[in-house]
Design an enzyme around this catalytic site. Sequence first.
Site, mmCIF file in Angstrom:
data_model
loop_
_atom_site.group_PDB
_atom_site.id
_atom_site.type_symbol
_atom_site.label_atom_id
_atom_site.label_comp_id
_atom_site.label_asym_id
_atom_site.label_seq_id
_atom_site.Cartn_x
_atom_site.Cartn_y
_atom_site.Cartn_z
ATOM 1 N N ASP A 137 -41.772 7.309 14.275
ATOM 2 C CA ASP A 137 -42.874 8.154 13.818
ATOM 3 C C ASP A 137 -42.938 8.117 12.293
ATOM 4 O O ASP A 137 -42.616 9.096 11.617
ATOM 5 C CB ASP A 137 -42.706 9.577 14.362
ATOM 6 C CG ASP A 137 -42.896 9.620 15.866
ATOM 7 O OD1 ASP A 137 -43.700 8.820 16.386
ATOM 8 O OD2 ASP A 137 -42.236 10.427 16.535
ATOM 9 N N LYS B 147 -39.845 2.992 19.780
ATOM 10 C CA LYS B 147 -41.203 3.315 20.235
ATOM 11 C C LYS B 147 -42.177 3.226 19.061
ATOM 12 O O LYS B 147 -41.963 3.834 18.008
ATOM 13 C CB LYS B 147 -41.269 4.736 20.804
ATOM 14 C CG LYS B 147 -42.688 5.147 21.208
ATOM 15 C CD LYS B 147 -42.697 6.469 21.950
ATOM 16 C CE LYS B 147 -42.803 7.650 21.011
ATOM 17 N NZ LYS B 147 -44.181 8.055 20.690
ATOM 18 N N ASP C 231 -46.571 2.618 22.811
ATOM 19 C CA ASP C 231 -47.104 3.818 23.464
ATOM 20 C C ASP C 231 -48.532 4.068 23.004
ATOM 21 O O ASP C 231 -48.777 4.923 22.144
ATOM 22 C CB ASP C 231 -46.185 5.000 23.129
ATOM 23 C CG ASP C 231 -46.581 6.254 23.886
ATOM 24 O OD1 ASP C 231 -47.305 6.146 24.892
ATOM 25 O OD2 ASP C 231 -46.169 7.350 23.462
ATOM 26 N N LEU C 232 -49.475 3.315 23.575
ATOM 27 C CA LEU C 232 -50.879 3.454 23.165
ATOM 28 C C LEU C 232 -51.727 4.115 24.251
ATOM 29 O O LEU C 232 -52.924 4.325 24.071
ATOM 30 C CB LEU C 232 -51.459 2.075 22.793
ATOM 31 C CG LEU C 232 -50.712 1.336 21.674
ATOM 32 C CD1 LEU C 232 -51.379 -0.003 21.368
ATOM 33 C CD2 LEU C 232 -50.626 2.169 20.398
ATOM 34 N N HIS D 38 -56.585 3.779 28.501
ATOM 35 C CA HIS D 38 -57.455 4.402 29.503
ATOM 36 C C HIS D 38 -58.833 3.816 29.271
ATOM 37 O O HIS D 38 -59.571 4.250 28.378
ATOM 38 C CB HIS D 38 -57.465 5.931 29.311
ATOM 39 C CG HIS D 38 -58.281 6.656 30.323
ATOM 40 N ND1 HIS D 38 -58.588 7.990 30.217
ATOM 41 C CD2 HIS D 38 -58.873 6.240 31.457
ATOM 42 C CE1 HIS D 38 -59.325 8.361 31.249
ATOM 43 N NE2 HIS D 38 -59.512 7.305 32.014
ATOM 44 N N ASP D 39 -59.189 2.813 30.064
ATOM 45 C CA ASP D 39 -60.469 2.118 29.857
ATOM 46 C C ASP D 39 -60.826 1.422 31.165
ATOM 47 O O ASP D 39 -60.142 1.610 32.178
ATOM 48 C CB ASP D 39 -60.322 1.113 28.689
ATOM 49 C CG ASP D 39 -61.636 0.905 27.936
ATOM 50 O OD1 ASP D 39 -62.678 0.743 28.605
ATOM 51 O OD2 ASP D 39 -61.615 0.905 26.698
ATOM 52 N N ILE D 40 -61.862 0.619 31.160
ATOM 53 C CA ILE D 40 -62.213 -0.090 32.399
ATOM 54 C C ILE D 40 -61.101 -1.103 32.704
ATOM 55 O O ILE D 40 -60.394 -1.567 31.789
ATOM 56 C CB ILE D 40 -63.599 -0.765 32.310
ATOM 57 C CG1 ILE D 40 -63.634 -1.790 31.184
ATOM 58 C CG2 ILE D 40 -64.704 0.268 32.153
ATOM 59 C CD1 ILE D 40 -64.908 -2.655 31.206
ATOM 60 N N PRO D 41 -60.920 -1.427 33.996
ATOM 61 C CA PRO D 41 -59.790 -2.275 34.380
ATOM 62 C C PRO D 41 -59.685 -3.584 33.588
ATOM 63 O O PRO D 41 -58.600 -3.968 33.148
ATOM 64 C CB PRO D 41 -60.037 -2.544 35.868
ATOM 65 C CG PRO D 41 -60.797 -1.331 36.335
ATOM 66 C CD PRO D 41 -61.663 -0.933 35.178
ATOM 67 N N THR E 60 -48.373 16.875 28.025
ATOM 68 C CA THR E 60 -47.666 18.163 27.977
ATOM 69 C C THR E 60 -48.406 19.185 27.113
ATOM 70 O O THR E 60 -48.070 20.361 27.126
ATOM 71 C CB THR E 60 -46.227 17.989 27.457
ATOM 72 O OG1 THR E 60 -46.283 17.240 26.247
ATOM 73 C CG2 THR E 60 -45.351 17.275 28.461
ATOM 74 N N ARG F 292 -33.098 17.051 22.793
ATOM 75 C CA ARG F 292 -32.416 17.563 21.614
ATOM 76 C C ARG F 292 -30.933 17.746 21.914
ATOM 77 O O ARG F 292 -30.579 18.485 22.850
ATOM 78 C CB ARG F 292 -32.984 18.931 21.204
ATOM 79 C CG ARG F 292 -34.382 18.878 20.621
ATOM 80 C CD ARG F 292 -34.367 18.242 19.236
ATOM 81 N NE ARG F 292 -35.691 18.143 18.638
ATOM 82 C CZ ARG F 292 -36.541 17.120 18.810
ATOM 83 N NH1 ARG F 292 -36.215 16.102 19.584
ATOM 84 N NH2 ARG F 292 -37.695 17.104 18.197
ATOM 85 N N GLN G 229 -40.945 21.005 19.417
ATOM 86 C CA GLN G 229 -40.759 20.802 20.862
ATOM 87 C C GLN G 229 -40.497 22.157 21.510
ATOM 88 O O GLN G 229 -39.772 22.988 20.969
ATOM 89 C CB GLN G 229 -39.569 19.862 21.131
ATOM 90 C CG GLN G 229 -39.793 18.437 20.644
ATOM 91 C CD GLN G 229 -40.736 17.632 21.537
ATOM 92 O OE1 GLN G 229 -41.312 18.166 22.464
ATOM 93 N NE2 GLN G 229 -40.893 16.364 21.225
ATOM 94 N N GLY H 38 -36.842 11.205 18.324
ATOM 95 C CA GLY H 38 -37.367 10.898 16.994
ATOM 96 C C GLY H 38 -36.571 11.581 15.910
ATOM 97 O O GLY H 38 -35.554 11.073 15.430
ATOM 98 N N ARG H 39 -37.042 12.783 15.528
ATOM 99 C CA ARG H 39 -36.494 13.452 14.347
ATOM 100 C C ARG H 39 -34.981 13.675 14.336
ATOM 101 O O ARG H 39 -34.371 13.554 13.261
ATOM 102 C CB ARG H 39 -37.243 14.769 14.126
ATOM 103 C CG ARG H 39 -38.651 14.527 13.603
ATOM 104 C CD ARG H 39 -39.558 15.699 13.827
ATOM 105 N NE ARG H 39 -39.855 15.887 15.238
ATOM 106 C CZ ARG H 39 -40.660 16.841 15.714
ATOM 107 N NH1 ARG H 39 -41.220 17.692 14.884
ATOM 108 N NH2 ARG H 39 -40.898 16.930 17.010
#
Length: 233
Positions: A9, A31, A58-59, A62-65, A118, A180, A189, A209-210
């Site tokens: 990040d 990641k 990690d993108l 979500h789109d057409i197949p 989440t 954690r 979090q 991450g952190r």
Amino acid sequence: MAELIVALDVQTKEEAVEKIKAIGDGVGFYKIGLELFTAEGPDVVKAVKDLGKKVFLDLKFHDIPRTVERAVKSGAKLGVDLMTIHSVGAKAMIRAAADAAAEFGPTGPKILAVTVLTSLDQSDLADVGISGRTPADQVAAMARFAIDNGANGLVCSPMEVGSLSKSLAAGTLFITPGVRPKGASVGDQKRIATPADAVKDGATHLVVGRPILAADDPVLAAKNILDEMNGAI
Ligand code: C5P
């Protein structure tokens, strides 16, 4: 054995490379998310791969197949190891992603589905037309749906991984952020688990991450987490 993935990040390729070098040999998986990829593009993936590390891209497609199929192939050509899609993209999109990845054989990327972000609660789900199900019910339903349609695994919270890992086939991947170690700063979090508990509950990969990136001694921070993960088995 569960694997540790460190979330890069950061905003630039240079910072990413600096962090990876500082963390050293103990961590082999990183990641790359929307912020870093949007800033630096495929070059940052290549830079991480050139350091001999695995990449979780990690993108959340979500789109057409057809578009998702082609995007997965682009990731596979970069040597990406894990990629994410949204399970609400529906059957044909999940299948297209899984089939595209499978064309690259055992070393190709594994496809992970996001079930319910989440950040969403019951009223957010109702706003987008999902009513009559709690977020937990929706997570369970979408998890099964994604796996039944070819996804290799799921991104899930430490609160969900226990029940999902019991109800889905052996070999399913469970990638869990929100981890954690005891005594670490929680940051923003809310629902967290220790590395040991996440592994005991069935997580196959922990995203941290952190607690590592911001540690005074990132090598030691990563080692402590790995020791805790290994001690849990
Ligand atoms: O710094 P921290 O350990 O909280 O970073 C966790 C990483 O996992 C971040 O990249 C964050 O965006 C991601 N993530 C998360 N919670 C989710 C999904 C992804 O923390 N539900």
